[in-house]
Motif scaffolding. Sequence first.
Motif, PDB file in Angstrom:
ATOM      1  N   LEU A  12       0.869  -1.171   0.000  1.00  0.00           N
ATOM      2  CA  LEU A  12       0.000   0.000   0.000  1.00  0.00           C
ATOM      3  C   LEU A  12       0.905   1.220   0.000  1.00  0.00           C
ATOM      4  N   LEU A  13       0.730   2.121  -0.972  1.00  0.00           N
ATOM      5  CA  LEU A  13       1.528   3.340  -1.079  1.00  0.00           C
ATOM      6  C   LEU A  13       0.602   4.549  -1.127  1.00  0.00           C
ATOM      7  N   LEU A  14       0.888   5.549  -0.285  1.00  0.00           N
ATOM      8  CA  LEU A  14       0.026   6.721  -0.166  1.00  0.00           C
ATOM      9  C   LEU A  14       0.834   8.004  -0.272  1.00  0.00           C
ATOM     10  N   GLU A  15       0.399   8.897  -1.162  1.00  0.00           N
ATOM     11  CA  GLU A  15       0.978  10.233  -1.153  1.00  0.00           C
ATOM     12  C   GLU A  15       0.300  11.009  -0.031  1.00  0.00           C
ATOM     13  N   HIS A  16       1.074  11.897   0.598  1.00  0.00           N
ATOM     14  CA  HIS A  16       0.542  12.689   1.703  1.00  0.00           C
ATOM     15  C   HIS A  16       1.265  14.025   1.762  1.00  0.00           C
TER      16      HIS A  16
END
Length: 171
Positions: A127-131
């Motif tokens: 799971l990869l999330l930009e923030h």
Amino acid sequence: MLFRSGSAIDLGTGSGAVAVALAHLRSDAQITATDISFEALQVAQRNAARHHCKVNFICGDWYHGIDGSFDLIVSNPPYIARGDPHLTQGDLRFEPLGALTDKADGLRDISTIIAGAPLHLKAGGWLLLEHGFDQAVAVRRLLTNGLWTDVTSWRDLAGLERVSGACLQQR
């Protein structure tokens, strides 16, 4: 490499930039992209066609309407907190507000995506999330619930931690 082949989903795809890039890099993979905005999906579909990429598009909110599980989940969700002055400055003034802010603390949608990921991610998948530039510690904390390994943040070209992610533990 976090994603060699298989299947990936881009939640809240917007213009489709991430989904199209994945489809271009991994033409052997099955790429799905979702967005709650039908208009955004139309733009994403045109971008996929322009770049001759095969992407399955679904209109829905995060995991709504998603069947099966994926090897990779990626998302650049709304992460700007309600009332942040950046929302009224620069180029952000011209972006759809719903694509920028979760109308809360900037972590609400990220929390929703993390909570739903184990139901839609294969064991050993990422799971990869930009923030936001100042949210890496908070996002990593959300990923330390015992389901994830290799909790990591990556820096952008400016040296800011802007993407965080983790691997779903083997069940």
